[in-house]
Scaffold this active site. Sequence first.
Site, PDB file in Angstrom:
ATOM      1  N   HIS A 227       1.045  -0.864  -0.139  1.00 43.99           N
ATOM      2  CA  HIS A 227      -0.019   0.352  -0.071  1.00 43.99           C
ATOM      3  C   HIS A 227       1.004   1.423   0.045  1.00 43.99           C
ATOM      4  O   HIS A 227       0.371   2.252  -0.379  1.00 43.99           O
ATOM      5  CB  HIS A 227      -0.846   0.134   0.923  1.00 43.99           C
ATOM      6  CG  HIS A 227      -2.034  -1.077   1.107  1.00 43.99           C
ATOM      7  ND1 HIS A 227      -3.044  -1.360   0.895  1.00 43.99           N
ATOM      8  CD2 HIS A 227      -2.159  -2.427   2.087  1.00 43.99           C
ATOM      9  CE1 HIS A 227      -3.787  -2.302   0.276  1.00 43.99           C
ATOM     10  NE2 HIS A 227      -3.800  -3.340   1.553  1.00 43.99           N
ATOM     11  N   HIS A 253      -2.016  -2.939   8.280  1.00 40.04           N
ATOM     12  CA  HIS A 253      -2.818  -2.386   6.907  1.00 40.04           C
ATOM     13  C   HIS A 253      -1.323  -2.861   5.749  1.00 40.04           C
ATOM     14  O   HIS A 253      -1.797  -4.186   5.226  1.00 40.04           O
ATOM     15  CB  HIS A 253      -2.816  -0.693   6.934  1.00 40.04           C
ATOM     16  CG  HIS A 253      -2.502  -0.524   5.833  1.00 40.04           C
ATOM     17  ND1 HIS A 253      -4.185  -1.359   5.329  1.00 40.04           N
ATOM     18  CD2 HIS A 253      -2.684   0.421   4.181  1.00 40.04           C
ATOM     19  CE1 HIS A 253      -5.060  -0.945   3.769  1.00 40.04           C
ATOM     20  NE2 HIS A 253      -4.186  -0.185   3.675  1.00 40.04           N
ATOM     21  N   HIS A 255       0.896  -5.736   5.442  1.00 37.00           N
ATOM     22  CA  HIS A 255       1.599  -7.070   5.757  1.00 37.00           C
ATOM     23  C   HIS A 255       3.094  -7.362   5.724  1.00 37.00           C
ATOM     24  O   HIS A 255       3.166  -8.644   5.112  1.00 37.00           O
ATOM     25  CB  HIS A 255       0.293  -8.182   4.629  1.00 37.00           C
ATOM     26  CG  HIS A 255      -0.927  -8.168   4.970  1.00 37.00           C
ATOM     27  ND1 HIS A 255      -1.672  -8.627   4.579  1.00 37.00           N
ATOM     28  CD2 HIS A 255      -1.692  -7.318   5.264  1.00 37.00           C
ATOM     29  CE1 HIS A 255      -2.676  -8.381   4.714  1.00 37.00           C
ATOM     30  NE2 HIS A 255      -3.205  -7.546   5.038  1.00 37.00           N
TER      31      HIS A 255
END
Length: 336
Positions: A227, A253, A255
């Site tokens: 992300h 968020h 991983h």
Amino acid sequence: MTPSLGRTSVALLCVLWTLLMYNEQVPTTFAKFQTIQHPPKADGSLSLLVLGDWGRRGAYNQSQVAFQMGKIGKKLDVDFVISTGDNFYENGLKGVNDTGFSESFASIYTAPSLQKQWYSVLGNHDYRGNAEAQLDPILRKIDSRWLCMRSFVVDSEIAEFFFVDTSPFVDMYFQPKAEHHYDWRGVLPRQNYISNVLKDLKQALSESTAEWKIVVGHHAIRSIGFHGNTSELIKQLLPILNENNVDLYMNGHDHCLEHISSSKAKGSIQFLTTGAGSKAWRGNLREHEEGVKFYYDGQGFLSAELNHSEARIAYYDVFGQILHEFTLSKMLRSTI
Ligand SMILES: *[C@@H]1O[C@H](CO)[C@@H](O)[C@H](O)[C@H]1NC(C)=O
Ligand SMILES: *[C@@H]1O[C@H](CO)[C@@H](O)[C@H](O)[C@H]1NC(C)=O
Ligand SMILES: *[C@@H]1O[C@H](CO)[C@@H](O)[C@H](O)[C@H]1NC(C)=O
Ligand SMILES: *[C@@H]1O[C@H](CO)[C@@H](O)[C@H](O)[C@H]1NC(C)=O
């Protein structure tokens, strides 16, 4: 009830209603993060574990991570555990009776050392289900360790933890063609919600006299994982953390496990990603960026040991091996 008592009640209700309405219009006058006192150990020190992105009924190494947390938790005699959100996959909890709560939490983190208070925030996956179910005190009756709120403060004397509900900041989730449905009850109107969170955080941080100021959210401010950076948080949250000399920002968020250190000129925040509680190994690694001290694509968690002079952070994999560690010193305010 006598008629006169009835009239008194009606009058009182009117006053209350007026106050509530006033509160609605000028929420910042009254709103304030709820503060929970969690005293440190007798010698003033504190130790804790932090993980995120975990609830998968034991799958994807969740149980292995839990087992190692139990061992490290015992070794460090942890005072509490922090969850950085995405507590229940794929879509949060359906309600307070969702069996996911026991199958992904209560019956997974069973080690004696983990029978401590857990402090959790909501992740974006939690908002895909019944977000309010996770905040419901009924869950605490099922497992007293559980405590999840949107934004709040845990005051441990030498350290103060500021939990921030970050999902409402992310524009993508609010687009008309958003990929998923989110439970935004209690969050709309969004701009009000965000500005209240920022204002209350600012106030709570500025009033803090704790040695260590630690902010916790689900989304990364900075990350080189899948992300990556959350631009909304870089713009809106980071300046407040810099102004208030925040030491650590911890999130999930992505991983993975990460440590990114911001340069002195921009404040000296350490960005810690710990979103590796279950599914990982996504195979993402962006190009090297300034300040990146550590990046691990697999499962694990981190520990923090704090006292007046030092904060020691260590990252562990599914075997309980330390992958990376560093110490911050209050005297020098620098990474050793
Ligand atoms: C579990 O952890 C081991 C060791 O890191 C790894 O090789 C394996 O791929 C992991 N399993 C899953 C499903 O991620
Ligand atoms: C959850 O289960 C309890 C006990 O079976 C029941 O009393 C309660 O109404 C249920 N709550 C919901 C929201 O379904
Ligand atoms: C993430 O943010 C940092 C700090 O603002 C910046 O240096 C970096 O280039 C950003 N990374 C990406 C991929 O945008
Ligand atoms: C805490 O304080 C002492 C010095 O008073 C130091 O030796 C010790 O290693 C410190 N650090 C941690 C993380 O406990």
